[in-house]
Scaffold this motif. Sequence first.
Motif, PDB file in Angstrom:
ATOM      1  N   LEU A 224       0.583  -0.781  -0.064  1.00 10.47           N
ATOM      2  CA  LEU A 224      -0.054   0.033   0.052  1.00 10.47           C
ATOM      3  C   LEU A 224       1.009   1.383   0.015  1.00 10.47           C
ATOM      4  CD1 LEU A 224      -3.140  -1.254   2.571  1.00 10.47           C
ATOM      5  CD2 LEU A 224      -2.562  -1.546  -0.433  1.00 10.47           C
ATOM      6  N   ASP A 225       1.960   1.170   0.538  1.00 16.88           N
ATOM      7  CA  ASP A 225       3.141   2.071   0.788  1.00 16.88           C
ATOM      8  C   ASP A 225       3.998   2.391  -1.132  1.00 16.88           C
ATOM      9  OD1 ASP A 225       2.443   2.840   2.933  1.00 16.88           O
ATOM     10  OD2 ASP A 225       3.152   1.449   3.769  1.00 16.88           O
ATOM     11  N   TYR A 226       3.596   1.633  -1.636  1.00 13.66           N
ATOM     12  CA  TYR A 226       4.046   1.050  -3.341  1.00 13.66           C
ATOM     13  C   TYR A 226       3.822   1.525  -4.621  1.00 13.66           C
ATOM     14  CZ  TYR A 226       8.594   0.543  -0.081  1.00 13.66           C
ATOM     15  OH  TYR A 226       9.427   0.396   0.792  1.00 13.66           O
ATOM     16  N   LEU A 227       2.491   2.081  -3.997  1.00 15.82           N
ATOM     17  CA  LEU A 227       1.237   1.998  -4.854  1.00 15.82           C
ATOM     18  C   LEU A 227       1.465   4.312  -5.803  1.00 15.82           C
ATOM     19  CD1 LEU A 227      -2.304   0.912  -3.532  1.00 15.82           C
ATOM     20  CD2 LEU A 227      -1.098  -0.444  -4.990  1.00 15.82           C
ATOM     21  N   ASN A 228       1.684   3.183  -7.192  1.00 13.56           N
ATOM     22  CA  ASN A 228       1.265   4.961  -7.730  1.00 13.56           C
ATOM     23  C   ASN A 228       0.298   5.765  -7.898  1.00 13.56           C
ATOM     24  OD1 ASN A 228      -0.357   3.928  -9.891  1.00 13.56           O
ATOM     25  ND2 ASN A 228       1.334   3.008 -11.711  1.00 13.56           N
ATOM     26  N   GLU A 229      -0.014   6.525  -8.237  1.00 11.86           N
ATOM     27  CA  GLU A 229      -1.346   7.293  -7.281  1.00 11.86           C
ATOM     28  C   GLU A 229      -2.786   6.913  -8.383  1.00 11.86           C
ATOM     29  OE1 GLU A 229      -1.404   9.871  -5.643  1.00 11.86           O
ATOM     30  OE2 GLU A 229      -2.455  11.407  -6.314  1.00 11.86           O
ATOM     31  N   GLU A 230      -2.204   5.877  -9.719  1.00 17.33           N
ATOM     32  CA  GLU A 230      -3.241   5.420 -10.350  1.00 17.33           C
ATOM     33  C   GLU A 230      -3.963   4.417  -9.823  1.00 17.33           C
ATOM     34  OE1 GLU A 230      -2.813   5.171 -14.169  1.00 17.33           O
ATOM     35  OE2 GLU A 230      -4.657   3.999 -15.088  1.00 17.33           O
ATOM     36  N   PHE A 235      -7.729   1.555  -5.834  1.00 16.63           N
ATOM     37  CA  PHE A 235      -8.394   0.855  -4.880  1.00 16.63           C
ATOM     38  C   PHE A 235      -9.738   1.610  -3.824  1.00 16.63           C
ATOM     39  CE2 PHE A 235      -6.625  -1.495  -0.606  1.00 16.63           C
ATOM     40  CZ  PHE A 235      -7.623  -2.092  -1.006  1.00 16.63           C
ATOM     41  N   ASP A 236      -8.952   2.566  -3.595  1.00 20.57           N
ATOM     42  CA  ASP A 236      -9.660   3.874  -2.767  1.00 20.57           C
ATOM     43  C   ASP A 236     -11.115   3.873  -3.380  1.00 20.57           C
ATOM     44  OD1 ASP A 236      -7.774   4.116  -0.682  1.00 20.57           O
ATOM     45  OD2 ASP A 236      -7.089   6.032  -1.785  1.00 20.57           O
ATOM     46  N   GLU A 240     -14.672   1.823  -1.050  1.00 17.89           N
ATOM     47  CA  GLU A 240     -15.588   3.121  -0.476  1.00 17.89           C
ATOM     48  C   GLU A 240     -17.273   2.668  -1.165  1.00 17.89           C
ATOM     49  OE1 GLU A 240     -14.727   7.077  -2.785  1.00 17.89           O
ATOM     50  OE2 GLU A 240     -16.878   8.174  -2.457  1.00 17.89           O
ATOM     51  N   TYR A 241     -16.989   1.802  -2.318  1.00 16.21           N
ATOM     52  CA  TYR A 241     -18.295   1.162  -2.564  1.00 16.21           C
ATOM     53  C   TYR A 241     -18.136   0.162  -1.779  1.00 16.21           C
ATOM     54  CZ  TYR A 241     -18.260   3.652  -7.285  1.00 16.21           C
ATOM     55  OH  TYR A 241     -18.200   4.420  -8.344  1.00 16.21           O
ATOM     56  N   LEU A 242     -17.791  -0.496  -1.316  1.00 22.80           N
ATOM     57  CA  LEU A 242     -17.898  -1.826  -0.352  1.00 22.80           C
ATOM     58  C   LEU A 242     -18.359  -1.487   0.767  1.00 22.80           C
ATOM     59  CD1 LEU A 242     -14.520  -4.034  -0.643  1.00 22.80           C
ATOM     60  CD2 LEU A 242     -17.058  -4.596  -1.937  1.00 22.80           C
ATOM     61  N   THR A 243     -17.643   0.265   1.470  1.00 21.44           N
ATOM     62  CA  THR A 243     -18.665   0.310   2.133  1.00 21.44           C
ATOM     63  C   THR A 243     -20.583   0.387   1.356  1.00 21.44           C
ATOM     64  OG1 THR A 243     -16.500   1.880   3.327  1.00 21.44           O
ATOM     65  CG2 THR A 243     -18.976   2.712   3.685  1.00 21.44           C
ATOM     66  N   THR A 265      -7.134  -5.323  -7.736  1.00 22.65           N
ATOM     67  CA  THR A 265      -7.726  -5.905  -6.270  1.00 22.65           C
ATOM     68  C   THR A 265      -7.918  -7.131  -6.005  1.00 22.65           C
ATOM     69  OG1 THR A 265      -9.541  -4.684  -6.564  1.00 22.65           O
ATOM     70  CG2 THR A 265     -10.123  -6.082  -5.456  1.00 22.65           C
ATOM     71  N   VAL A 266      -7.056  -8.045  -4.759  1.00 24.75           N
ATOM     72  CA  VAL A 266      -7.291  -9.382  -4.674  1.00 24.75           C
ATOM     73  C   VAL A 266      -8.247  -9.232  -2.568  1.00 24.75           C
ATOM     74  CG1 VAL A 266      -5.272 -10.426  -5.948  1.00 24.75           C
ATOM     75  CG2 VAL A 266      -5.131  -9.090  -3.053  1.00 24.75           C
ATOM     76  N   PHE A 267      -8.640 -10.623  -2.679  1.00 24.49           N
ATOM     77  CA  PHE A 267      -9.425 -10.737  -1.690  1.00 24.49           C
ATOM     78  C   PHE A 267      -9.778 -12.213  -1.410  1.00 24.49           C
ATOM     79  CE2 PHE A 267     -13.498 -11.882  -4.014  1.00 24.49           C
ATOM     80  CZ  PHE A 267     -13.000 -11.477  -4.720  1.00 24.49           C
ATOM     81  N   GLU A 268      -9.666 -12.179  -0.223  1.00 19.39           N
ATOM     82  CA  GLU A 268     -10.199 -13.525   0.371  1.00 19.39           C
ATOM     83  C   GLU A 268     -11.483 -13.178   0.978  1.00 19.39           C
ATOM     84  OE1 GLU A 268      -6.916 -15.131   2.390  1.00 19.39           O
ATOM     85  OE2 GLU A 268      -5.801 -15.574  -0.038  1.00 19.39           O
ATOM     86  N   LEU A 269     -12.453 -14.188   1.743  1.00 18.33           N
ATOM     87  CA  LEU A 269     -13.613 -13.864   2.336  1.00 18.33           C
ATOM     88  C   LEU A 269     -13.239 -15.433   3.239  1.00 18.33           C
ATOM     89  CD1 LEU A 269     -15.263 -13.974  -0.428  1.00 18.33           C
ATOM     90  CD2 LEU A 269     -16.714 -12.677   0.827  1.00 18.33           C
ATOM     91  N   VAL A 270     -13.130 -14.813   4.653  1.00 20.23           N
ATOM     92  CA  VAL A 270     -13.166 -15.857   5.726  1.00 20.23           C
ATOM     93  C   VAL A 270     -13.427 -15.828   7.314  1.00 20.23           C
ATOM     94  CG1 VAL A 270     -10.127 -15.607   5.358  1.00 20.23           C
ATOM     95  CG2 VAL A 270     -11.545 -14.176   6.715  1.00 20.23           C
TER      96      VAL A 270
END
Length: 421
Positions: A224-230, A235-236, A240-243, A265-270
């Motif tokens: 998350l500290d190495y993402l470029n602006e785009e 991701f933000d 926002e949509y998930l909220t 995006t990557v995710f897991e449902l646990v």
Amino acid sequence: MIIKPKGTYDIYGSDAKYYNYINSLFSTIAEYYNYKFIRTPIFESSELFHRTVGETSDIVSKETYDFVDRGERNVTLRPEGTAGVVRSYIENKMYGEVNQPIKLYYSGPMYRYERPQAGRYREFTQFGVEVLGSDLPIQDAEVISLAYRVLEEMGIDNITVKINTLGDAESRVNYREALVKYLEPHINNLCPDCQNRFKTNPLRILDCKADKDSDILKNAPSILDYLNEESKNRFDKVLEYLTILDVDYELDSNIVRGLDYYNHTVFELVTDMPELGNASTLGAGGRYNNLVENLGGPSTPCVGWACGVDRLMIILKELNKDSEITDNVDVYVMAVNDEERLTAARLVQDLRWSELKVEYDTLDRGLKAQFKAADRINARLLVILNSEELNKGIITVKDNLTKEEVKIDENEIIDYIISNL
Ligand code: HAM
């Protein structure tokens, strides 16, 4: 006696009830979201999985069921569903269809040569969805919320979506560099698998099961500290949509996923059910924007996930959902002699074609045994055929709940039963 292969099991009895319930609930909900069913072959050319899932992934390097068929072709039992769907999308030119994006769902057996344990099998069932052709963050959120709602609808309420982003290629190159630099002095303290991954795919070290509690991994730099602006903005937006969609998510920068095709995006449902031990991930997925192009199709952004049906079966059993997934019978028709059985055969057929669930005796049991059989399968109404009454055009119906008995004109029997259920 011949026994089943290691890591497989038969689905029958109450397991079969759960299996059908899970698959049918999933397909009903996927249809609400306007996904269309797809079925791809259970075996595909081995090359497909090498080029999609990835040469260095655990799945391809250690777990595939590969064989050479009688025509000398290298084929593999599919270890997952995404590769086949993407192959089909390209081969059938779905990118040319008028209705876009292409939204597909599937369910079926997958094969991985893994060490069998609770919730981990060599033949297992996944249901999953893939959306091909949309790059908007709202699409990621729709896909994730669909998985979340399906699990919630099954009554599993302690689900968390653990989510991360792998960013775009530029972000990943920067991150990889930082990670390698950080891990280099520590690498000899990690497991042998991680030492290999360090050379082939260092990001995969982050989700190593053996080293997951080590401080080395806990203190590793976060993507998350190495993402470029785009990538960061993208991701933000997903979050926002998930909220807005009321999806309970948790950022987890150690989620990198074991298949090579992901980006963004990557995710897991646990869930935290102890019964599943190390197999507490119910479903997982992410975005794979380069896969279609890598397999020779036009550049197509995609996102999807798959859930493990076998693990869901274990959970539903534990939650004691048995009583809610009813397999009660509406009507049990009783007959003991030939004349009564002739009437029964026709009446049972007519009732079944009135969309009722109906059973009768085909073991030549006496009346008493038939009453017991009807009780055991929770029959609601008992239709007791009796030669003497039949000669007068009368049929006895007993309500197995209230124990009330009534005599009905045989011409009105179907209407009576339908209106009394
Ligand atoms: P995966 O994480 O390899 O992803 O598998 C998804 C789910 O399948 C797991 O979370 C788990 O519930 C179940 N599963 C995997 N292996 C086993 C096993 N040996 N026994 C029982 N259940 C198992 C994929 O397969 C990707 N194709 C998901 C995806 C779809 N990504 C994008 N679209």
